[in-house]
Write a protein that holds these residues in place. Sequence first.
Motif, mmCIF file in Angstrom:
data_model
loop_
_atom_site.group_PDB
_atom_site.id
_atom_site.type_symbol
_atom_site.label_atom_id
_atom_site.label_comp_id
_atom_site.label_asym_id
_atom_site.label_seq_id
_atom_site.Cartn_x
_atom_site.Cartn_y
_atom_site.Cartn_z
ATOM 1 N N LEU A 23 0.881 -1.235 -0.083
ATOM 2 C CA LEU A 23 0.010 0.138 0.144
ATOM 3 C C LEU A 23 0.884 1.113 -0.047
ATOM 4 N N ALA A 24 1.915 1.445 0.780
ATOM 5 C CA ALA A 24 2.680 2.468 0.939
ATOM 6 C C ALA A 24 3.513 2.747 -0.389
ATOM 7 N N ASP A 25 3.566 1.726 -1.235
ATOM 8 C CA ASP A 25 4.624 2.067 -2.485
ATOM 9 C C ASP A 25 3.589 2.574 -3.412
ATOM 10 N N TYR A 26 3.685 3.854 -3.527
ATOM 11 C CA TYR A 26 2.789 4.670 -4.355
ATOM 12 C C TYR A 26 3.337 4.667 -5.650
ATOM 13 N N ARG A 27 4.664 4.579 -5.920
ATOM 14 C CA ARG A 27 5.075 4.475 -7.306
ATOM 15 C C ARG A 27 4.796 3.038 -8.180
ATOM 16 N N GLU A 28 4.947 2.060 -7.607
ATOM 17 C CA GLU A 28 4.782 1.010 -8.329
ATOM 18 C C GLU A 28 3.455 0.038 -8.065
ATOM 19 N N THR A 29 3.581 -0.229 -6.764
ATOM 20 C CA THR A 29 2.361 -1.353 -6.387
ATOM 21 C C THR A 29 1.003 -0.647 -6.367
ATOM 22 N N HIS A 30 0.874 0.506 -5.593
ATOM 23 C CA HIS A 30 -0.351 1.051 -5.435
ATOM 24 C C HIS A 30 -1.251 1.401 -6.690
ATOM 25 N N GLU A 45 5.527 13.794 -5.608
ATOM 26 C CA GLU A 45 6.379 13.888 -4.565
ATOM 27 C C GLU A 45 6.654 12.776 -3.901
ATOM 28 N N GLY A 46 7.958 12.367 -3.355
ATOM 29 C CA GLY A 46 8.114 11.001 -2.629
ATOM 30 C C GLY A 46 7.865 9.765 -3.613
ATOM 31 N N GLY A 47 6.757 8.869 -3.064
ATOM 32 C CA GLY A 47 6.752 7.632 -3.593
ATOM 33 C C GLY A 47 6.460 6.380 -2.896
ATOM 34 N N SER A 48 7.139 6.803 -1.482
ATOM 35 C CA SER A 48 7.066 5.708 -0.348
ATOM 36 C C SER A 48 6.428 6.167 0.833
#
Length: 153
Positions: A23-30, A45-48
């Motif tokens: 869930l916290a992996d907003y770049r790849e998994t989310h 911004e960010g991504g994790s």
Amino acid sequence: MAQIEVEAARDIAARPEEVYAALADYRETHPRLLPEEFTDYEVREGGSGAGTVVAMKLHATKKRVRACVVDVSEPEERTLVETDRQSTLVTTWTITPEGGDDRCRATVRTVWEGSGGIGGFFERLFAPRVLKGVYERLLENLAAEVEQEAKSS
């Protein structure tokens, strides 16, 4: 204006920290977890986890589209909070251990201040049902993603 609340939950056969990490992996998994009602997803911004900023559109109906820019925070262990900069919408993701190291419960809860008048009446009537269905599909996608990962490990 009344506060509107939507909640959905699902038991998942995977370790809580793996589910949270997905869930916290907003770049790849989310983004892979999001049903078709979410479009124009962009990590700004960010991504994790905490410090991430994400823009997206939520298509609640064919005519109702909500553009969101959310700031992600982590106020406590295994909890992500997405606060929309453009409205009162706040979504909280919580992962809690359930019956051992390899099971957990994923819960998503969204609250916002509903509109007034007749539009607010229909929003309170229909929005929770529609959004709960969207969240149930998202949680189904999350379970499929992490349970498959857990089996292959």
